[in-house]
Scaffold this active site. Structure first.
Site: not given
Length: 296
Positions: A23, A70, A204, A251
């Site tokens: 996402h 977030h 990431h 995640e």
């Protein structure tokens, strides 16, 4: 009459498929600013074109969408480990550069309340959220699968998982939660079709000396195992995600919630059908992974 193994009683909700996707916020920017055909972005969006075609033929009544906020609706003041959105609608959040020009998300308060009741009675503590703004973690997956419609074509139940502030839930916990969610949905007494989406990842890292880390080999092994051996994959400790996939790679435990909700995990169905698989690097500074699994 005795119910055949692997079938749902008539009049009950059915989980038809699970969808897994990154996402990355920059993907939303590319969509909103009309950059999807630019050379940098075109290979990524081409990889989702089969998914958009699949979705036209397989649009559910409701999507149960697992994502992480977030620091938009939840900040250091309050960080629930698991939170379910039970409102009738959810507005796109302003993440510092204005809200994305996407439709409001229409919820399903009745199904959400049923899931909350069932899952909490299965001993998972959920936070009930009636006022929630949804950020790119939820809206980018919708854009990837549906494009830019005037309205999203189905209802969405947001389900937030804390993978930002430690301590975070384990893969094992998330996998078991997915199984509880499946039981909840399949006990709902309306004949609706539901999809479970797991979002976030893949490898990431956004800060520190390893900023920009991408581990293609580990990511693709994760995809292999998510399809073929999810129960074993769920045993991977959180430190391996951090070491191999970067600080934000954690995640990916959210994908295990969606996988845990599939019927084969419960022993009540065949292995899921792989409808589509895609992997691409980079998108911004992130590896992008994507799967669609259909219940058989």
């Amino acid at each position: 009459m005795e119910q055949a193994e692997g079938t749902q009683p008539e009049g009950r909700a059915t989980i038809t498929a699970s969808v897994y996707t990154s996402h990355v916020p920059a993907i939303g920017v590319a969509v909103d600013q009309g950059k999807t055909e630019e050379p940098y972005w075109k290979p990524l969006f081409d990889g989702y074109q089969p998914s958009k075609e699949w979705m036209k033929e397989n649009t559910p009544d409701v999507i149960f969408l697992v994502y992480n906020d977030h620091a938009t609706s939840f900040d250091l003041g309050v960080i629930p480990t698991f939170a379910i959105g039970t409102a009738a609608e959810f507005e796109p959040a302003d993440e510092g550069y204005g809200a994305r020009p996407v439709p409001k998300v229409k919820g399903d308060p009745e199904l959400a309340a049923h899931i909350a009741q069932s899952v909490i009675q299965q001993d998972f503590d959920l936070t009930i959220v009636n006022d929630l703004k949804v950020d790119h973690g939820l809206t980018v997956p919708l854009s990837l699968m549906f494009g830019q419609p005037e309205n999203w074509p189905c209802k969405v139940i947001p389900f937030h998982v804390n993978v930002v502030q430690y301590p975070v839930p384990s893969g094992q916990r998330c996998f078991a939660l997915g199984q509880a969610i499946r039981k909840a949905i399949e006990s709902y007494d309306k004949p609706i079709k539901v999809q479970i989406w797991g979002t976030g990842g893949m490898s990431h890292q956004l800060q520190g000396p390893r900023a920009g880390l991408i581990n293609k080999e580990w990511d693709n092994r994760f995809l292999d195992r998510l399809v073929a051996e999810p129960a074993e994959l769920a045993k991977v400790p959180h430190i391996e995600y951090v070491r191999e996939a970067g600080s934000e790679g954690i995640e990916l435990v959210m994908w295990l919630i969606a996988r845990g909700a599939m019927s084969d995990v419960a022993g009540s169905g065949k292995a899921p059908k792989l409808a589509h698989r895609f992997f691409h690097v980079p998108a911004s500074n992130t590896a992008v992974g994507h799967l669609i699994l259909e219940n058989q």
